[in-house]
Scaffold this motif. Sequence first.
Motif, mmCIF file in Angstrom:
data_model
loop_
_atom_site.group_PDB
_atom_site.id
_atom_site.type_symbol
_atom_site.label_atom_id
_atom_site.label_comp_id
_atom_site.label_asym_id
_atom_site.label_seq_id
_atom_site.Cartn_x
_atom_site.Cartn_y
_atom_site.Cartn_z
ATOM 1 N N LEU A 66 12.757 -47.330 -6.713
ATOM 2 C CA LEU A 66 13.044 -48.644 -7.268
ATOM 3 C C LEU A 66 13.592 -49.583 -6.196
ATOM 4 O O LEU A 66 13.230 -50.761 -6.135
ATOM 5 C CB LEU A 66 14.041 -48.522 -8.426
ATOM 6 N N ILE A 67 14.463 -49.054 -5.334
ATOM 7 C CA ILE A 67 14.995 -49.878 -4.241
ATOM 8 C C ILE A 67 13.860 -50.382 -3.367
ATOM 9 O O ILE A 67 13.802 -51.566 -3.021
ATOM 10 C CB ILE A 67 16.004 -49.061 -3.398
ATOM 11 N N GLY A 68 12.941 -49.485 -2.996
ATOM 12 C CA GLY A 68 11.807 -49.891 -2.163
ATOM 13 C C GLY A 68 10.969 -50.975 -2.815
ATOM 14 O O GLY A 68 10.545 -51.940 -2.159
ATOM 15 N N GLU A 69 10.725 -50.841 -4.124
ATOM 16 C CA GLU A 69 9.913 -51.843 -4.831
ATOM 17 C C GLU A 69 10.630 -53.194 -4.890
ATOM 18 O O GLU A 69 10.004 -54.244 -4.701
ATOM 19 C CB GLU A 69 9.602 -51.338 -6.242
ATOM 20 N N ILE A 70 11.932 -53.170 -5.170
ATOM 21 C CA ILE A 70 12.679 -54.429 -5.246
ATOM 22 C C ILE A 70 12.733 -55.104 -3.881
ATOM 23 O O ILE A 70 12.571 -56.325 -3.767
ATOM 24 C CB ILE A 70 14.104 -54.178 -5.798
ATOM 25 N N PHE A 74 11.036 -58.347 -4.492
ATOM 26 C CA PHE A 74 12.104 -59.318 -4.723
ATOM 27 C C PHE A 74 13.136 -59.196 -3.591
ATOM 28 O O PHE A 74 14.263 -58.720 -3.818
ATOM 29 C CB PHE A 74 12.781 -59.076 -6.079
ATOM 30 N N PRO A 75 12.761 -59.583 -2.378
ATOM 31 C CA PRO A 75 13.619 -59.333 -1.208
ATOM 32 C C PRO A 75 14.980 -60.001 -1.249
ATOM 33 O O PRO A 75 15.868 -59.631 -0.494
ATOM 34 C CB PRO A 75 12.778 -59.868 -0.042
ATOM 35 N N ALA A 124 21.904 -68.866 -0.567
ATOM 36 C CA ALA A 124 20.588 -69.075 -1.152
ATOM 37 C C ALA A 124 19.560 -68.324 -0.323
ATOM 38 O O ALA A 124 19.664 -68.260 0.897
ATOM 39 C CB ALA A 124 20.254 -70.559 -1.198
ATOM 40 N N PRO A 125 18.510 -67.774 -0.944
ATOM 41 C CA PRO A 125 17.590 -66.889 -0.268
ATOM 42 C C PRO A 125 17.072 -67.385 1.062
ATOM 43 O O PRO A 125 17.051 -66.670 2.022
ATOM 44 C CB PRO A 125 16.444 -66.744 -1.282
#
Length: 473
Positions: A66-70, A74-75, A124-125
């Motif tokens: 899940l961490i890898g996918e996020i 969603f970086p 902010a991103p």
Amino acid sequence: MSDARNALVVDDERDIRELLTLTLGRMGLRVDTAASLDQAREQLARQRYDLCLTDMRLPDGSGLELIGEIVRRFPHTPVAMITAHGNVEAAVEALKAGAFDFVSKPVELSVLRGLVTHALRLEAPATPAAAATLPPAPGSGRLLGDSPALVALRATIAKVARSQAPVYILGESGVGKELVARTIHEQGARAAGPFVPVNCGAIPAELMESEFFGHKKGSFTGAHADKPGLFQAAHGGTLFLDEIAELPLPMQVKLLRAIQEKTVRPVGAANEVAVDVRILSATHKDLSTQVADGRFRHDLYYRLNVIELRVPPLRERTEDLPALAAAILARLASEQKRPAPQLGADALAALAAHPFPGNVRELENLLERALALADTDAQTLGAEDLNLPVPPAATGRPASPPPAAAAPAPAPLETEESGGDASPALPGYIEELERAAIMKALEENRWNRTKAAVQLGITFRALRYKLKKLGIE
């Protein structure tokens, strides 16, 4: 915190989900929960989250997945791992996979609240990444230059600044490792907290535990009052451990425990104190070699070296020299309340050809000396003002030593064929040898002249004389 902030909690234990939902709700977050990887993926497909907390073990897979996918999809969503107590390997794997931080079971609510607070403080991103690609303003004292090496370094700093993972900063003496550490701190979620740098080689071994963890009044002779340690001073911020390779082995054991447990026990205290710090470390030595030689603990190295960040030496980014030199001269001239001179083309060419074993620190010393010796109304500094060391080749030093078989006896310094040409170059050659040895000793001892004199086997007075004679500031 704004009601718009929301979090996703992924854990197959109902009690943990309810505890985290209640705690985060009291902090003003709206919380969604999932009991498996598939449910988490469904939630992420419907909603964007400001924070995600996931257990390590899930019924249909690992939280690392899940961490890898996020991180990929969603970086800019911080994700933290919930691990079993004492499972350091899992925590390190999570951090290397891109996790923002980790929290151990049973979850300590004060630690959890600190983690959430830091995660939601991230800028902010686009801000850190965008800032990383732009060169700082001249004279700002930050990482100056447009070379590919510096642009890549700033981009990496922007990424690691968003994490709480320990960073191991590797680089030669004088490259600016502390400056890199400060930049990571200032671009991260802990920017409002303290930045506490400590030179591990400058603390006497018998005082290390007290300096790092503090002590209670009366715990030893001279302890006249309670004193907080460096960990407590850095609470809520960043602790930068410079020259980490200098830590003695007994202290390495205690440091490892403090990092893993996030608690310290002051000398003479009965109870441990929770500390919330991010650890950044640095050294100019090769820690992997120290580990192989048994001089540095493998488990501590493994814990510190979650993210390795190499700072390039100055000789690998010579195109940055004009901007660096101009900024340094402007700062020095401002301190001396005089106009800042420019460097002539010959001076810039001389700097570009210089190997800079002392890196940016050596450049600062060269320019400070040149400015001090130049006329106050000088508008330009030339190559002769820099007084750079003469390359050995220019002093008559042979390019390479002759093979031993070809010289059964020591070769004379002067022969009939040489016509005496070697003699005038000998003093310069010897000076260059002395200069190289002294510079090496000073760099290895972080410019501590007393220690450098001991390493060189000469008196402090003799070293001071040679520094003056050779023009080394």
